[in-house]
Enzyme design. Structure first.
Site, short mmCIF file in Angstrom:
data_model
loop_
_atom_site.label_atom_id
_atom_site.label_comp_id
_atom_site.label_asym_id
_atom_site.label_seq_id
_atom_site.Cartn_x
_atom_site.Cartn_y
_atom_site.Cartn_z
N LYS A 44 1.01 -1.22 0.08
CA LYS A 44 -0.12 0.03 -0.01
C LYS A 44 0.85 1.21 -0.20
CE LYS A 44 -2.54 0.87 3.62
NZ LYS A 44 -3.69 0.88 4.50
N CYS A 62 0.33 15.04 -5.24
CA CYS A 62 -0.51 14.34 -6.01
C CYS A 62 -1.62 13.29 -5.73
CB CYS A 62 0.48 13.60 -6.99
SG CYS A 62 -0.32 12.36 -8.23
N CYS A 64 -3.68 12.03 -8.51
CA CYS A 64 -4.07 11.51 -9.62
C CYS A 64 -3.11 10.23 -9.91
CB CYS A 64 -4.05 12.47 -11.08
SG CYS A 64 -2.34 12.67 -11.57
N CYS A 73 2.90 16.75 -6.70
CA CYS A 73 2.22 17.01 -7.93
C CYS A 73 3.26 17.70 -9.04
CB CYS A 73 1.06 17.94 -7.58
SG CYS A 73 0.31 18.73 -9.03
N HIS A 77 -2.08 15.50 -13.69
CA HIS A 77 -3.74 15.39 -13.68
C HIS A 77 -4.28 16.31 -14.86
CE1 HIS A 77 -2.68 19.06 -11.20
NE2 HIS A 77 -3.71 19.55 -11.91
#
Lengths: 96, 96
Positions: A44, A62, A64, A73, A77
């Site tokens: 995970k 992030c 996405c 990020c 996206h």
């Protein structure tokens, strides 16, 4: 594998004039994995941010699962949203 | 709509004994939307966290787009991971 399907539409005909309601964008989302390639050897993918170490006024994280600088990020996206009709965006950590 | 497909496998036969490398889990991820239902009237779902307002030792933020308490994590990634073979998890903000 279960699937959820819906199709793009502009409005439904209940509850008053369509113009009075925000247009709800519907996109097809299947019950499939959303992380194509990030740290797939991990059971995970959990990331921790130690808040005292955040120094910039704004840091974008992030959500996405397409960023080349994950967990940060990198704007990926935008391409994902354009390609799929999705509307995902980052989580912004702000100093004030 | 473009698709990326791969299937679950245990190991490949290049580059030395399989036992020496971590098992890479491959899952099918299509070029489709990853947010089924959260704030679909918004062009892009961006959330801001004002760090001075974070008071708990650990706060978990959703990255699976399935949480009923979005942008906070409610553990929904567990069900998503189990259903799809994915490995996504939250972003943890820690005070120290």
């Amino acid at each position: 594998m279960a699937s959820l399907f819906s199709t793009t539409y502009a409005s439904l005909s209940y509850g008053g004039p369509a113009a009075s309601r925000p247009r709800r964008r519907m996109v097809a989302v299947r019950a499939e994995a959303i992380n194509p390639d990030i740290r797939k050897t991990e059971e995970k993918v959990v990331d921790s941010v130690l808040l005292p170490e955040i120094s910039k006024p704004v840091t974008a994280y992030c959500r996405c699962w397409r960023s080349g600088t994950f967990p940060l990020c990198d704007g990926s996206h935008l391409k994902h949203n354009k390609a799929t009709g999705d509307n995902v965006g980052p989580l912004l950590l702000k100093q004030k």
